[in-house]
Each structure stands twice: as structure tokens, then as C-alpha cells.
Write an enzyme that holds these catalytic residues in place. Structure first.
Site, mmCIF file in Angstrom:
data_model
loop_
_atom_site.group_PDB
_atom_site.id
_atom_site.type_symbol
_atom_site.label_atom_id
_atom_site.label_comp_id
_atom_site.label_asym_id
_atom_site.label_seq_id
_atom_site.Cartn_x
_atom_site.Cartn_y
_atom_site.Cartn_z
ATOM 1 N N GLU A 43 43.100 100.577 111.261
ATOM 2 C CA GLU A 43 43.654 99.506 110.435
ATOM 3 C C GLU A 43 44.158 100.086 109.116
ATOM 4 O OE1 GLU A 43 42.468 95.021 108.955
ATOM 5 O OE2 GLU A 43 40.856 96.481 109.179
ATOM 6 N N LYS A 112 46.988 90.002 112.445
ATOM 7 C CA LYS A 112 45.584 89.639 112.248
ATOM 8 C C LYS A 112 45.449 88.123 112.089
ATOM 9 C CE LYS A 112 41.600 91.322 109.584
ATOM 10 N NZ LYS A 112 41.232 92.274 108.507
ATOM 11 N N CYS A 153 40.215 94.093 113.430
ATOM 12 C CA CYS A 153 39.041 94.067 112.562
ATOM 13 C C CYS A 153 38.250 92.758 112.647
ATOM 14 C CB CYS A 153 39.460 94.382 111.125
ATOM 15 S SG CYS A 153 38.090 94.942 110.067
#
Length: 274
Positions: A43, A112, A153
Site C-alpha cells: 500500500e 479502498k 488494508c
């Protein structure tokens, strides 16, 4: 094909964007020569993980980092999950992961979905939503090996999302992430083991190397967990890489011997997209 090799690149993130790109390209070339079929970056591999940097380091799709990684996938004939980078789209900024095939063609991208807004007493405080906008797409892409789900994440903390990836055919879930020194030691391994066990799929987490001089310190410890919940390989905090064989027959074996996905009570409960 029932087996393939995946490379996890745990790169250090410098303040110089070009240096980060060059570092990634060097590692991509090295692991490709060692037989990697799929290569995964962390990331924000090209941008310090701080909201104050995201707009300045960001680029529109087909920008500098994008083109370099697309070319690297083509040159090395690998699939590349290009970690994440700040994507500029009009007046919005997204935390975006691009996926390139062996010809360097973008075959998918994931923005995301869940933004990391936390304030842990005595620990980490961070608010991505100060700068970033959230994505809304469920992301599964095809390879000649299998379907692969993609999260970023914080997305892994939401079990419904991983289950939807598997319901859409994923046998492997890849997660570029950057857990910190509060959440990493507490939850990193546990979450990847839980999602692997929940879904009888391989889970793969790829983080930046740890740098105590940065404003946000990554936990590192990039990891691969099998569908049985075993950690098959894991790194420490340092820059480097691991290459691991993914055996899809193990997915089939586990799902056959312990068929929990077939035992879901769809007559009682189900996950639906809105």
C-alpha cells in the site's frame, strides 16, 4: 494450472517518488527472473503514508507510476498487483490498486472502500477521510490460474467483503496494506488467518518495510496464509521479498473436506449487495 508463484515485495517508502518507483522496478525485475508469476507491491508504495502527501504524490490514471508499472508487467511478463497509489480523479483522491496482466494491460483496479479513520488511546491516530474518498466496487480479477480477490488494508477488517469476493469465485485474496505499530502487532496475523479460515482461501498481505524515521511507521511482516489457516511464509520488518508457491489443489481439498461454504444457511441469512 493448479500452482503458481507469487512474490511479495516489502519495499521501503522514501520521500522521493521517483526513487520509490525505481526501487519497485528493480525488485520486480529480480523476482521475475526467479520465476514469479504474480508480483504484489505494498500500500502507498510510492508515497509516504501521510494525508499531507496524498494530493502532491497523486496522479491520474495513466500517470507516471502507472505507466512505469504497466511497462514492467509487460517487460517481465508477469501479473502485477501494483500496491496502491493516490489516484486523482477530478477533485477527488482515491487510494487505488491497479492490476496489470502479462502484457501490461490494466485488467482491474480497486479503490479502498473503507477509510482508515481511527483514534486509539495511547496509540495511533489517523484520518484518511480528511483527503481520500472511498471506492465502492467489489474487485475480483481473472488469471489463467484462478480468480483473485483484491482488498486494500482496512478493507480486510470487514468479513462480509471477503465473503463476497469468494462468492464471486476468488480462491486467493490479495491485500496491499500498511498496518502500523499499534494495529499491526495486535491484529495483522489474526485478521489474515481469520479471513483465510472464514473463506477457505489463501490470504496475502503485503506491507511497506518498517521505517522509524517516517511519520507513519509500517508494521511490515508481509504474510501468506493457507486455506487451512497456516502461515506458509512471513517476513520481518525489513525491506526485501519472498516468493511462495500457491497450490490451488489445497483450496479444493480444504473446501471438500470441511465444506463450510456449502453449509451456509442461505434459507436463513445471506449477504446482498445494495
Amino acid at each position: 494450472m493448479n500452482k503458481f508463484k507469487i512474490a511479495l515485495l516489502q519495499t521501503r517508502v522514501y520521500e522521493n517518488k521517483n526513487k520509490n518507483i525505481e526501487n519497485a522496478l528493480s525488485f520486480i525485475e529480480e523476482v521475475s527472473k526467479k520465476g514469479a508469476d504474480i508480483v504484489v507491491l505494498p500500500e502507498m508504495f510510492c508515497c509516504p503514508y501521510n494525508t499531507s502527501y496524498f494530493k502532491d504524490y497523486g496522479e491520474e490514471e495513466n500517470g507516471l507510476a502507472y505507466k512505469a508499472l504497466s511497462q514492467a508487467a509487460q517487460n517481465n511478463e508477469i501479473y502485477l498487483v501494483a500496491g496502491t497509489m493516490p489516484e486523482i480523479d477530478g477533485d477527488k483522491v482515491y487510494n487505488t490498486s491497479y492490476v496489470f496482466n502479462r502484457k501490461g494491460i490494466q485488467i482491474e483496479k480497486h479503490r479502498k472502500m473503507h477509510l482508515f479513520d481511527i483514534d486509539v488511546e495511547g496509540g495511533q491516530s489517523f484520518k484518511e477521510s480528511d483527503v481520500l474518498s472511498s471506492g465502492s466496487n467489489i474487485t475480483v480479477f481473472d488469471t489463467e490460474f484462478c480468480k483473485i480477490g483484491l482488498l486494500i488494508c482496512y478493507d480486510i477488517r470487514f468479513p462480509e467483503l471477503s465473503r463476497i469476493l469468494v462468492q464471486n469465485g476468488a480462491e486467493v485474496i490479495i491485500v496491499p496494506g500498511a498496518f502500523n505499530m499499534t494495529t499491526g502487532p495486535a491484529h495483522w496475523e489474526t485478521l489474515f488467518k481469520c479471513r483465510a479460515l472464514d473463506n477457505q482461501a489463501y490470504t496475502v498481505g503485503v506491507a511497506p518495510a518498517r521505517d522509524y524515521d517516517s511519520g507513519y511507521t509500517s508494521y511490515g511482516n508481509s504474510i501468506i496464509v493457507s486455506p487451512w489457516g497456516n502461515i506458509t511464509n512471513k517476513m520481518d520488518e525489513n525491506q526485501g521479498y519472498i516468493i511462495e508457491e500457491i497450490d490451488l489443489d489445497i483450496v479444493k481439498k480444504v473446501r471438500s473436506e470441511l465444506p463450510l461454504l456449502k453449509h451456509i444457511r442461505k434459507d436463513v441469512y445471506k449477504i446482498e449487495l445494495i
